[in-house]
Design a protein around this motif. Structure first.
Motif, mmCIF file in Angstrom:
data_model
loop_
_atom_site.group_PDB
_atom_site.id
_atom_site.type_symbol
_atom_site.label_atom_id
_atom_site.label_comp_id
_atom_site.label_asym_id
_atom_site.label_seq_id
_atom_site.Cartn_x
_atom_site.Cartn_y
_atom_site.Cartn_z
ATOM 1 N N ASN B 204 0.551 -1.331 -0.180
ATOM 2 C CA ASN B 204 -0.118 0.029 0.085
ATOM 3 C C ASN B 204 0.843 1.331 0.095
ATOM 4 O O ASN B 204 0.539 2.289 -0.669
ATOM 5 C CB ASN B 204 -1.219 -0.155 1.257
ATOM 6 C CG ASN B 204 -2.247 -0.866 0.948
ATOM 7 O OD1 ASN B 204 -2.929 -0.371 -0.066
ATOM 8 N ND2 ASN B 204 -2.577 -1.900 1.626
ATOM 9 N N ASP B 207 2.393 1.674 -3.527
ATOM 10 C CA ASP B 207 1.335 1.960 -4.425
ATOM 11 C C ASP B 207 0.609 3.395 -4.254
ATOM 12 O O ASP B 207 0.686 4.235 -4.962
ATOM 13 C CB ASP B 207 0.052 0.808 -4.420
ATOM 14 C CG ASP B 207 -0.949 1.173 -5.190
ATOM 15 O OD1 ASP B 207 -0.865 1.936 -5.899
ATOM 16 O OD2 ASP B 207 -2.024 0.588 -5.194
ATOM 17 N N LYS B 208 0.417 3.709 -2.715
ATOM 18 C CA LYS B 208 -0.446 4.975 -2.626
ATOM 19 C C LYS B 208 0.578 6.183 -2.579
ATOM 20 O O LYS B 208 0.308 7.199 -3.124
ATOM 21 C CB LYS B 208 -1.128 5.050 -1.301
ATOM 22 C CG LYS B 208 -2.124 3.766 -1.104
ATOM 23 C CD LYS B 208 -3.409 3.974 -2.023
ATOM 24 C CE LYS B 208 -4.372 2.767 -1.617
ATOM 25 N NZ LYS B 208 -5.060 2.371 -2.701
ATOM 26 N N VAL B 209 1.865 5.932 -1.906
ATOM 27 C CA VAL B 209 2.792 6.998 -1.848
ATOM 28 C C VAL B 209 3.536 7.197 -2.940
ATOM 29 O O VAL B 209 3.785 8.539 -3.360
ATOM 30 C CB VAL B 209 3.603 6.981 -0.432
ATOM 31 C CG1 VAL B 209 4.465 7.972 -0.376
ATOM 32 C CG2 VAL B 209 2.607 6.832 0.654
ATOM 33 N N TYR B 210 4.253 6.107 -3.567
ATOM 34 C CA TYR B 210 4.972 6.300 -4.700
ATOM 35 C C TYR B 210 4.413 5.796 -6.101
ATOM 36 O O TYR B 210 5.198 5.755 -7.106
ATOM 37 C CB TYR B 210 6.424 5.399 -4.239
ATOM 38 C CG TYR B 210 6.855 5.863 -2.984
ATOM 39 C CD1 TYR B 210 7.889 6.857 -3.137
ATOM 40 C CD2 TYR B 210 6.718 5.031 -1.705
ATOM 41 C CE1 TYR B 210 8.610 7.139 -2.073
ATOM 42 C CE2 TYR B 210 7.553 5.578 -0.740
ATOM 43 C CZ TYR B 210 8.385 6.449 -0.597
ATOM 44 O OH TYR B 210 9.075 6.952 0.475
ATOM 45 N N ASP B 211 3.288 5.197 -6.112
ATOM 46 C CA ASP B 211 2.351 5.299 -7.191
ATOM 47 C C ASP B 211 3.088 3.938 -7.836
ATOM 48 O O ASP B 211 3.218 3.943 -9.322
ATOM 49 C CB ASP B 211 2.285 6.353 -8.183
ATOM 50 C CG ASP B 211 1.549 6.315 -9.408
ATOM 51 O OD1 ASP B 211 0.599 5.335 -9.079
ATOM 52 O OD2 ASP B 211 1.437 6.713 -10.481
ATOM 53 N N ASN B 212 3.687 2.984 -7.032
ATOM 54 C CA ASN B 212 4.381 1.691 -7.570
ATOM 55 C C ASN B 212 3.665 0.647 -7.177
ATOM 56 O O ASN B 212 3.337 0.344 -5.967
ATOM 57 C CB ASN B 212 5.889 2.067 -7.193
ATOM 58 C CG ASN B 212 6.587 0.975 -7.546
ATOM 59 O OD1 ASN B 212 6.187 -0.114 -7.906
ATOM 60 N ND2 ASN B 212 8.016 1.077 -7.593
ATOM 61 N N ARG B 213 2.982 -0.061 -8.270
ATOM 62 C CA ARG B 213 2.378 -1.203 -7.848
ATOM 63 C C ARG B 213 3.159 -2.512 -7.815
ATOM 64 O O ARG B 213 2.529 -3.563 -8.119
ATOM 65 C CB ARG B 213 1.070 -1.366 -8.957
ATOM 66 C CG ARG B 213 0.118 -0.174 -8.626
ATOM 67 C CD ARG B 213 -1.049 -0.110 -9.513
ATOM 68 N NE ARG B 213 -1.834 -1.349 -9.312
ATOM 69 C CZ ARG B 213 -2.595 -1.782 -8.605
ATOM 70 N NH1 ARG B 213 -2.896 -1.005 -7.591
ATOM 71 N NH2 ARG B 213 -3.188 -3.019 -8.573
ATOM 72 N N ASN B 217 1.604 -6.508 -8.569
ATOM 73 C CA ASN B 217 1.843 -6.946 -9.638
ATOM 74 C C ASN B 217 2.514 -8.198 -9.572
ATOM 75 O O ASN B 217 2.139 -9.083 -10.278
ATOM 76 C CB ASN B 217 2.715 -5.929 -10.757
ATOM 77 C CG ASN B 217 1.796 -4.761 -10.850
ATOM 78 O OD1 ASN B 217 0.733 -4.687 -10.931
ATOM 79 N ND2 ASN B 217 2.428 -3.631 -11.357
#
Lengths: 295, 296
Positions: B204, B207-213, B217
């Motif tokens: 999270n 994903d949420k802070v660094y926009d890295n999923r 994935n």
């Protein structure tokens, strides 16, 4: 390891074992030849279990240690096919039936003979259809001994094998061990607290105190080297001035234990007798400050 | 395979077989026993007897496998500390055998061999279930309308494909399973919750802070890979079904589908995700060995 004499079953030279900053076994050297029954004695925390674990390769140390000519740590798997070992907290799987254990041992230990184990089990009240969880603690120990005594090896290592058993079970255990396994060629190393019970079985004794090997001697040598003197209370001061290893009371009378012959002038004051292993154990492993307080 | 490794597998069977067999046998036997007293609701007109038989066979096989596999996976974290918890570790360590063999036998038995056995048991009971379902829906006479030989041939082909699928799926899931096991070995009962919580938090945050999923994935890639490895790697079976050529035609194509699909699943192994996952799995296996070495 190469300069070890492989005619000895176990050989250690300058062997030490540490857990972090705590030294469990401190620079010990010894040799154990074939055909001996060796008692490894020591208080709790003296290093007995650590030394035995090192002998079977479960933990490593510094210095040299050779068991059956092998390096226990580096050649642990090979070593375990050639020795029999009962660890101090060994618990047989409660879900298993005796017959299943025989099957597992047959598959895991190449020198194991199921037929021999069945013969040994006939000495006990354990049946092949019994489940371990339904056996008493004494019966489980007998079963464990039958399993490992059915392995054709030259060395057996027993770490507190009778701990927690009643006197009958302990006696049965040692009877089976001596009758069925010891043949003059094989060697057993037994660590125990019940010193008085195994004294008659032993050929040699090793005593550990805070990791140090304070005594490594055969029972014959022990008899000739250590002398106890029972004396009257009036002779107490004279005896104390000769600095015995231990002063204690035996059947109400003061006694003293000497390493070697007591001074000639004292021998006339008392009666010589053979010290027991328990007394010798106390003399060599009890803390000096405690001894002086007791005396 | 060495005698010792076979014995270690046998040990797993001796210790766990009752539970495994109960899990495999009780649900389908309860359905079979309950079938005469229950009713089967069909939305439309009664389908052909062959379709009922096929559905019952496939449903039972996958049902028995699914229950068995899920329970086994649920138990995997506990297996990491099983011998320490029941205090038999000293006994096992007093016998010849490497840690790799001991842990490997446990993993192979629980993650691969028993799920494969569940497939076989499910398929065997599936045939019984097929006969019972056809009798229940269409009457005893409808049993003669079923081409049992064709059903059996399709069943064997499907079973072989699923058996291969279990092996390949285990490889895809290996990093996840072994990571949970390693965490349980080292952190005891907190291992699995800590690992799951850490994964969720890290996933999270990235994903949420660094926009890295990347976490999601990777997990998605592993689970999709596992799904494709297990069954219908290229959705060909779905396409055959959608053609609506009839049950007999559908069944006749299962053997060739199973072969093609199996080859596709094997080809899918050439994936960086799988290889990366296996590296993680190997590291976790190493942690399990390290823990077992010190477990005395």
């Amino acid at each position: 390891m190469n300069n070890m004499d492989h005619s000895n079953l176990v050989e250690a030279s300058g062997f030490s074992l540490r857990y972090g900053r705590k030294t469990a076994v401190d620079d010990i050297s010894f040799k154990i030849p074939k055909g001996r029954v060796v008692g490894l004695l020591g208080h709790n925390g003296a290093g007995k279990t650590s030394l035995m674990k090192a002998m079977v390769g479960l933990i490593g140390g510094s210095g040299q240690l050779s068991v059956l000519g092998l390096d226990p740590r580096a050649q642990r798997n090979e070593l375990l096919t050639s020795l029999s070992y009962i660890p101090d907290v060994a618990v047989l799987p409660r879900w298993a039936k005796v017959e299943e254990l025989l099957t597992l041992m047959s598959g895991l230990q190449p020198r194991f003979s199921a037929e021999r184990a069945r013969t040994l089990l006939k000495r006990t009240s354990v049946a092949s259809g019994d489940k371990v969880k339904n056996l008493s603690k004494g019966m489980v120990t007998q079963l464990h001994l039958a399993l490992i005594a059915a392995i054709d090896t030259r060395l057996m290592i027993l770490d507190e094998p009778t701990l927690g058993l009643d006197v009958m079970s302990r006696k049965s255990f040692y009877e089976m061990l001596i009758d069925e396994w010891c043949d003059g060629e094989r060697t057993v190393i037994i660590s125990t607290h019940q010193v008085e019970e195994i004294e008659t079985l032993l050929s040699d004794v090793m005593m550990l105190d805070e990791g140090k090997l304070v005594l490594n001697i055969s029972l014959e040598e022990m008899d000739s080297r250590f002398v106890a003197l029972s004396h009257d209370a009036a002779a107490a001061d004279a005896v104390a001035s000769a600095h015995p290893l231990l002063r204690y009371r035996l059947q109400g009378k003061p006694a003293a234990l000497f390493d070697g012959e007591p001074p000639v002038h004292l021998q006339a004051l008392g009666q010589r007798f053979r010290p027991s292993l328990v007394d010798l154990f106390m003399a060599l492993t009890r803390k000096p400050e405690m001894q002086s307080r007791q005396a | 395979m060495s005698t010792r490794f076979m014995t270690l597998l046998q040990r797993e069977w001796m210790q766990h077989h009752k539970g495994w067999l109960l899990v495999m046998l009780i649900p389908p036997l309860l359905v079979l026993i309950g079938m005469p007293f229950g009713s089967i609701q069909l939305d439309h007109s009664a389908p052909p007897a062959m379709a009922i038989a096929l559905l019952a066979l496939a449903g039972t096989t996958l049902g028995v496998f699914g229950i068995s596999w899920m329970i086994n996976m649920f138990q995997m974290p506990g297996l990491a500390r099983r011998d320490q918890q029941d205090r038999t570790i000293e006994f096992w360590l007093s016998l010849p055998g490497t840690h790799t063999e001991s842990i490997g036998a446990t993993l192979l038995m629980h993650a691969v061999l028993i799920p494969m056995l569940a497939l076989a048991v499910g398929a065997g009971l599936g045939l019984l279930m097929a006969a019972a379902a056809v009798t229940k829906v269409a009457g005893l006479a409808a049993l003669t309308e079923v081409s049992w030989l064709a059903l059996l041939a399709a069943g064997v082909a499907g079973l072989l494909r699923l058996a291969l699928g279990v092996v390949l799926m285990s490889l895809w899931f290996a990093p996840l399973v072994l990571a949970v096991m390693a965490a349980s070995a080292w952190l005891k009962r907190w291992g699995a919750p800590v690992l799951i919580a850490a994964t969720i938090i890290v996933g999270n945050v990235l994903d949420k802070v660094y926009d890295n999923r990347i976490v999601w994935n990777l997990l998605k890639a592993q689970s999709e890979g596992a799904g494709r490895a297990f069954f219908d790697a290229k959705h060909q079976l779905q396409q055959i079904e959608e053609k609506g050529e009839g049950v007999t035609q559908f069944i006749s194509q299962i053997s060739s589908w199973a072969l093609q699909d199996g080859l596709t699943a094997i080809a899918n192994l050439a994936s960086p995700h799988l290889i990366g996952g296996l590296v993680v799995a190997a590291a976790c296996f190493g942690l399990l060995i390290l823990h077992r070495r010190n477990a005395h």
